[in-house]
Motif scaffolding. Structure first.
Motif, PDB file in Angstrom:
ATOM      1  N   ARG A  19      44.516  33.511  33.159  1.00 15.72           N
ATOM      2  CA  ARG A  19      45.128  34.525  34.003  1.00 15.72           C
ATOM      3  C   ARG A  19      44.599  35.881  33.585  1.00 15.72           C
ATOM      4  O   ARG A  19      44.743  36.291  32.428  1.00 15.72           O
ATOM      5  N   SER A  21      44.549  40.043  34.068  1.00 13.74           N
ATOM      6  CA  SER A  21      45.404  41.160  34.444  1.00 13.74           C
ATOM      7  C   SER A  21      44.551  42.405  34.629  1.00 13.74           C
ATOM      8  O   SER A  21      43.544  42.577  33.937  1.00 13.74           O
ATOM      9  N   TYR A  79      47.085  40.614  39.209  1.00 15.45           N
ATOM     10  CA  TYR A  79      46.752  39.445  38.404  1.00 15.45           C
ATOM     11  C   TYR A  79      45.845  38.509  39.191  1.00 15.45           C
ATOM     12  O   TYR A  79      45.873  38.487  40.428  1.00 15.45           O
ATOM     13  N   GLN A  81      45.336  34.510  38.830  1.00 16.51           N
ATOM     14  CA  GLN A  81      45.589  33.220  38.192  1.00 16.51           C
ATOM     15  C   GLN A  81      44.480  32.274  38.604  1.00 16.51           C
ATOM     16  O   GLN A  81      44.286  32.038  39.801  1.00 16.51           O
TER      17      GLN A  81
END
Length: 115
Positions: A19, A21, A79, A81
């Motif tokens: 993930r 950011s 984000y 993912q």
């Protein structure tokens, strides 16, 4: 001026997840569309996922169904993912904020998918 700082990259095995950011220095939503881009060695930079100022997301065909881009408006963070990662996902991933007249880029984070 908008500053973008990515984090969360690293080394993962095929089939794994990461993930990413991207934290923005100020309030960016509604003024900028946000995007994740990647550039693999020897290849051109490509768009991976974007969120428009209206909150509409779009994905590259190569990642649709595996990657999900979300936005945390309160924390000025987006984000990415990434699931079911493949070796061909190996690249430097950058986020950007695109406005009407200006575009800002983060410094990028390296993601490597390898056994």
């Amino acid at each position: 001026q908008v500053q973008l700082v990515e984090s969360g990259g690293g080394l993962v095995q095929p089939g794994g997840s990461l993930r990413l950011s991207c934290a923005a220095s100020g309030s960016i939503f509604r003024r900028y569309s946000m995007g994740w881009y990647r550039q693999a060695p020897g290849k051109q930079r490509e768009s991976v996922a974007t969120i428009s100022t209206y909150g509409i997301t779009n994905y590259a065909d190569s990642v649709r169904g595996r990657f999900t881009m979300t936005a945390d408006i309160a924390n000025n963070t987006v984000y990415l993912q990434m699931n079911s990662l493949k070796p061909e996902d190996t690249a430097i991933y950058c986020c950007n904020a695109a406005g009407i007249e200006t575009t800002f880029w983060g410094q990028g984070t390296q993601d490597t998918v390898a056994s």
